[in-house]
Design an enzyme around this catalytic site. Structure first.
Site, PDB file in Angstrom:
ATOM      1  N   LYS A  40     -10.276  -5.470  -1.791  1.00 16.23           N
ATOM      2  CA  LYS A  40     -10.053  -4.174  -2.009  1.00 16.23           C
ATOM      3  C   LYS A  40      -8.783  -3.893  -2.748  1.00 16.23           C
ATOM      4  O   LYS A  40      -7.861  -4.717  -2.781  1.00 16.23           O
ATOM      5  CB  LYS A  40      -9.662  -3.873  -0.504  1.00 16.23           C
ATOM      6  CG  LYS A  40      -9.460  -2.327  -0.178  1.00 16.23           C
ATOM      7  CD  LYS A  40      -9.342  -1.896   1.168  1.00 16.23           C
ATOM      8  CE  LYS A  40      -9.164  -0.474   1.554  1.00 16.23           C
ATOM      9  NZ  LYS A  40      -8.907  -0.064   3.034  1.00 16.23           N
ATOM     10  N   SER A  88     -11.919   3.462   4.316  1.00 16.32           N
ATOM     11  CA  SER A  88     -11.699   3.332   2.854  1.00 16.32           C
ATOM     12  C   SER A  88     -12.037   1.874   2.052  1.00 16.32           C
ATOM     13  O   SER A  88     -11.809   1.890   1.103  1.00 16.32           O
ATOM     14  CB  SER A  88      -9.977   3.446   2.934  1.00 16.32           C
ATOM     15  OG  SER A  88      -9.288   2.190   3.472  1.00 16.32           O
ATOM     16  N   SER A 140     -10.879   1.557   8.823  1.00 13.12           N
ATOM     17  CA  SER A 140     -11.287   1.450   7.357  1.00 13.12           C
ATOM     18  C   SER A 140     -12.094   0.051   6.900  1.00 13.12           C
ATOM     19  O   SER A 140     -12.953   0.154   5.927  1.00 13.12           O
ATOM     20  CB  SER A 140     -10.114   1.506   6.499  1.00 13.12           C
ATOM     21  OG  SER A 140      -9.645   2.680   6.362  1.00 13.12           O
TER      22      SER A 140
END
Length: 447
Positions: free
Chosen positions: A78, A152, A176
């Site tokens: 990420k 996210s 997330s």
């Protein structure tokens, strides 16, 4: 000819250690799949093709090659976690495009275990919202590219669901990891506070954000989790007879759970009952103030992250979110409201070992430029489809998302398992029982 893209991390690492395939061959095949599919998915912000192949060769030359639990396994990271030599943009034009001098501690642990970082994945700006879109890209759900992958950690989830990598690294401050995992048919676990390192100086949204794995199977989630936590991989085991509470109630007043997600929770409850657990309906005593507490922490975390950045380079929804959070910075940093929530919920977890809920209230929004829309539109769509995750970031307790059933569209549905601190292995064992009794397709049919 054996195809390695779409295989699990456990299968790949075993084959590499047994020298049935080289790390370079595995990584090259996954890079080819990324090149073929990511134009439709939008999982990656940047792909490290040459660097990944060179690192695969380095793995093959290591003296401890036979002992590496993730030998030659391609992994995506990420884009809010530092990867040595790559910029960390966090989905924003306001962040510097300068290479990181060293790996984040979780990235370093994955590499030490033999994994190869093939790229950094798209996130919404500053990882604020539950749809992954922004000036650097839009991540779509491989099961239904008209829908958002969630956020996210949406890019990381999309990469795994499309078979572009077998596992990916993400983090979870208000859901997330669990939100995109539920959208994309993956297994993930948000560890309890302090189980996986967050890294010195990195944003944790006042201790709410935890790093964790995204995987297609419970076995892979367990394997990656053990590497991130710095522990020996714990073998799957029967968790014994557990007291499982099933709740179909949204923690946020006014938000309802749609039929497919409620049905998934009921189905999971039936599977666990047949596995021998004591299952009954029971709702946690969520306080009416949970909505305002969640909003205060959500906006304050954004305010803290936005403070060193040029606000003129942030999107409007992020600027508004940060501005609203500034007045809450002092009260949120005290931790008093989080401790109050823990005290309220602890008696429930004395009576029950595990809480089972739907993972989401409804499917993800349409994929698109949500970052160009107003702040209120973004907050409402996030709240209405993912009200079930934030409470467990506020408490700091472990929570897991695991596929169970399908939506009318054919995309995966999912449930959430929550436990007391220190019960990560128990939650994974329980998820393994669901996987065994309700097997699911590992990756989306993209080819």
């Amino acid at each position: 000819m054996t195809t390695w893209a779409g295989r699990t991390a456990a299968e790949i690492s075993a084959a590499v250690r047994e020298k049935r395939v080289t790390p370079r061959e595995v990584v090259a095949e996954h890079l080819a799949r990324i090149e073929r599919l990511d134009g439709r998915v939008g999982a990656f912000r940047t792909v490290r093709a040459e660097a990944a192949l060179a690192e695969a060769d380095e793995v093959a030359a290591r003296g401890d090659f036979a002992e590496l639990p993730l030998a030659g396994v391609p992994v995506a990271v990420k884009d809010n976690l530092a990867v040595r030599g790559e910029s960390r943009r966090i989905g924003s034009a306001a962040t510097p495009d300068t290479p990181a001098p060293q790996d984040h501690v979780t990235v370093a642990r994955l590499r030490a275990a033999g994994a190869v970082v093939v790229g950094l994945t798209n996130v919404p700006e500053l990882c604020v919202f539950g749809t992954t879109d922004g000036v650097l890209g839009i991540a779509r759900n491989p099961w239904d590219p008209t829908r958002s992958a969630g956020g996210s950690s949406g890019g990381s989830a999309a990469a795994v669901a499309a078979g572009m990598v077998p596992i990916a690294l993400g983090n979870d401050g208000m859901g997330s990891l669990r939100i995109p995992a539920a959208n994309c048919g993956l297994v993930t676990i948000k560890p309890g506070q302090g189980v996986v390192p967050t890294g010195d100086g990195d944003s944790t949204w006042f201790g709410m954000a935890e790093n964790g794995p995204l995987a297609t199977t419970v076995e892979d989630a367990r394997l990656m989790f053990s590497v991130l936590a710095g522990t020996e991989p714990a073998p799957a085991s029967a968790p014994g007879v557990l007291r499982v509470a099933v709740s179909l109630r949204s923690p946020l007043a006014g938000v309802t759970i749609s039929r497919p997600y409620a049905a998934a929770a009921r189905d999971a409850a039936g599977l666990l009952m047949r596995a021998g657990h004591q299952v009954r309906r029971a709702d946690p005593p969520y306080p009416l103030s949970l909505a305002t507490t969640s909003l205060a922490h959500w906006t304050a975390g954004t305010a803290a992250d936005a403070r060193p950045l040029d606000p003129r380079l942030l999107t409007r929804r992020t600027r508004v979110h940060a501005r609203l959070g500034r007045p809450f910075l002092r009260t949120v940093s005290s931790g008093a409201s989080r401790e109050q929530l823990r005290r309220r919920l602890e008696p429930f977890f004395t009576e029950h070992d595990v809480l089972l809920t739907p993972a989401l209230a409804r499917r993800s929004p349409k994929a698109g430029p949500w970052h160009e829309r107003g702040w209120l539109s973004n907050v409402l769509v996030n709240t209405n489809y993912s009200p079930l995750t934030p409470a467990w970031n506020l408490t700091g307790w472990p929570a897991l998302s695991v596929p169970c059933g399908t939506l009318p569209s054919g995309a995966p549905c999912a449930v959430q398992l929550v436990g007391r601190p220190g019960t990560e292995s128990r939650l994974l064992d329980l998820a393994g029982q669901l996987e065994e009794r309700n097997p699911w397709q590992r990756t989306a049919p993209m080819d």
